[in-house]
Design an enzyme around this catalytic site. Structure first.
Site, PDB file in Angstrom:
ATOM      1  N   HIS A 147       0.906  -1.195  -0.016  1.00 59.80           N
ATOM      2  CA  HIS A 147       0.145   0.035  -0.040  1.00 59.80           C
ATOM      3  C   HIS A 147       0.800   1.206   0.130  1.00 59.80           C
ATOM      4  O   HIS A 147       0.698   2.202  -0.779  1.00 59.80           O
ATOM      5  CB  HIS A 147      -0.868   0.017   1.153  1.00 59.80           C
ATOM      6  CG  HIS A 147      -1.946   1.333   1.251  1.00 59.80           C
ATOM      7  ND1 HIS A 147      -2.782   1.406   0.605  1.00 59.80           N
ATOM      8  CD2 HIS A 147      -1.717   2.289   1.992  1.00 59.80           C
ATOM      9  CE1 HIS A 147      -3.509   2.450   1.013  1.00 59.80           C
ATOM     10  NE2 HIS A 147      -2.784   3.095   1.839  1.00 59.80           N
ATOM     11  N   HIS A 192       3.149   6.005  -1.924  1.00 58.47           N
ATOM     12  CA  HIS A 192       4.044   7.093  -1.214  1.00 58.47           C
ATOM     13  C   HIS A 192       5.557   7.179  -1.328  1.00 58.47           C
ATOM     14  O   HIS A 192       6.030   7.659  -0.501  1.00 58.47           O
ATOM     15  CB  HIS A 192       3.511   7.092   0.295  1.00 58.47           C
ATOM     16  CG  HIS A 192       1.859   7.604   0.381  1.00 58.47           C
ATOM     17  ND1 HIS A 192       1.613   8.644   0.233  1.00 58.47           N
ATOM     18  CD2 HIS A 192       1.120   6.834   0.752  1.00 58.47           C
ATOM     19  CE1 HIS A 192       0.350   8.795   0.528  1.00 58.47           C
ATOM     20  NE2 HIS A 192      -0.120   7.580   0.768  1.00 58.47           N
ATOM     21  N   LYS A 225      -5.986   9.841  -7.902  1.00 60.74           N
ATOM     22  CA  LYS A 225      -6.286  10.294  -6.482  1.00 60.74           C
ATOM     23  C   LYS A 225      -6.291  11.431  -6.160  1.00 60.74           C
ATOM     24  O   LYS A 225      -5.100  12.275  -6.667  1.00 60.74           O
ATOM     25  CB  LYS A 225      -4.939   9.297  -5.835  1.00 60.74           C
ATOM     26  CG  LYS A 225      -4.945   9.523  -4.021  1.00 60.74           C
ATOM     27  CD  LYS A 225      -3.680   8.553  -3.405  1.00 60.74           C
ATOM     28  CE  LYS A 225      -3.793   8.800  -2.169  1.00 60.74           C
ATOM     29  NZ  LYS A 225      -2.794   7.964  -1.593  1.00 60.74           N
TER      30      LYS A 225
END
Length: 365
Positions: free
Chosen positions: A248, A262, A304
């Site tokens: 993730h 990220h 996103k």
């Protein structure tokens, strides 16, 4: 009559002097055009703060018993650790300044600063950025026709922990509704990366810090925990075991759009092969080398509204720093620092089937 005039003049002198001080003015809303200097949050950006702004407004002196006030640039109460906006001397001056744990905000900033110094694989100096236009959260109008990364050494992902990190990318199915099938080879790649991270100066320093604070008995227990929270499989929203903290946060997933994602090196590689479209930045900060960027994202045709990356940090720095914050400040903003610049790491846990895992972790302001 002379006495009255002199009294008025004296009062005006006092007002003029007070107008040059931030005493009693730290919660000022907006700019006071009649004052020669300012004491509000934007004054740093505009360069018109009063000379005692830092001493008065960024300190907890005489403020430990004042309730939460969003107009203050930093806080000195029991809520500030959860918001990640305590003043620098909160731990030293205010009772209970540990932020709800056995580690103080100051210790977290000192540790994170040390980790950045120890990060020999940091690539911030060789990653040249082209930020281009600014944009806003949820806007997918392209304000950056050129790529974000102008130049990154081509061999970066072929050496050290970057190469180990890269070898894991094809282990995952990005769609979280599809179960992950972890092969023996993939498991070896994961454990090889873990071993390399824990063998690095950054990884050892982070582990030893948490052990010294009593969170873990020894390195073996820390390693087991590290493995579980990052690589343990879980489900997102029901269904098969199709997600993990590592996938993730550092690799990226698809769940009603982009989920997580990220990591800067991963962003660069996907941009390089044409799968990532950089749209512009929402907010940036130069951490004296490393660059923190918040932005909307477009990846493989999915969107996103807002995400963040910290450019230049090695895999061992990100995973070690995020683990420290996950342990000491779970589900809140963790106060950290890099090269003398303050920022935060937000973490959220995910509890499932008796286990606790990294739900997400990312750098933020």
């Amino acid at each position: 009559m002379k006495l009255v005039v002199l009294s008025v003049l004296a009062a005006l002198v006092v007002i003029a002097v007070d107008a040059q001080s931030c005493a009693g003015r730290c919660d000022t809303i907006g700019t006071d055009s009649s004052a020669p200097c300012q004491c509000n949050k934007p004054c740093i950006n505009y360069g018109d703060c009063c000379s005692d702004y830092e001493q008065v407004c960024l300190s907890c002196v005489d403020r430990c018993d004042i309730g939460y006030n969003s107009q203050f640039p930093c806080q000195c109460n029991t809520q500030c650790p959860n918001h990640g906006n305590c003043c620098f001397d909160f731990d030293a001056l205010c009772e209970g300044g540990s932020g709800g744990g056995s580690v103080t905000d100051t210790e977290l900033r000192d540790l994170s600063s040390q980790l950045f110094i120890l990060d020999e694989a940091n690539s911030a100096a060789s990653a040249v950025l082209n930020l281009q236009g600014s944009t806003s959260q949820g806007s997918y109008t392209d304000k950056a026709p050129e790529p974000l990364f102008t130049s990154v050494p081509e061999d970066l992902l072929n050496s050290g922990t970057y190469a180990m990190f890269r070898s894991t990318w094809d282990n995952y199915v990005y769609d979280v509704t599809i179960a992950e099938d972890v092969t023996e080879e993939e498991r070896i790649e994961e454990t090889t990366l873990i071993d390399a991270i824990l063998a690095s100066d950054v990884g050892q320093t982070a582990a030893n810090f948490l052990i010294s604070k009593g969170y873990f008995a020894d390195l073996a227990s820390y390693r087991s925990y590290f493995d579980t929270i990052w690589f343990g499989l879980y489900t997102r929203g029901g269904g098969p075991l199709g997600s993990s903290g590592f996938e993730h946060v550092l690799v990226g997933e698809i769940k009603d759009g982009i989920s997580g994602f990220h990591n800067w090196a991963r962003f660069w590689e996907e941009e390089r092969i044409g799968e990532m479209n950089y749209l512009g930045y929402i907010k940036t900060a130069d951490l004296n080398g490393n660059t923190l960027i918040e932005m909307p994202m477009q990846w493989q045709g999915y969107n996103k509204a807002i995400s963040s990356i910290l450019v230049g940090t090695s895999p061992e720095l990100e995973l070690s720093l995020y683990t420290v914050c996950f342990v000491t400040r779970p589900n809140s903003k963790c106060p950290v620092a890099a090269n003398g610049q303050f920022f935060s790491v937000q973490t959220y846990d995910l509890k499932q089937n008796g286990g606790t895992y990294v739900g997400t972790a990312y750098p933020t302001f």
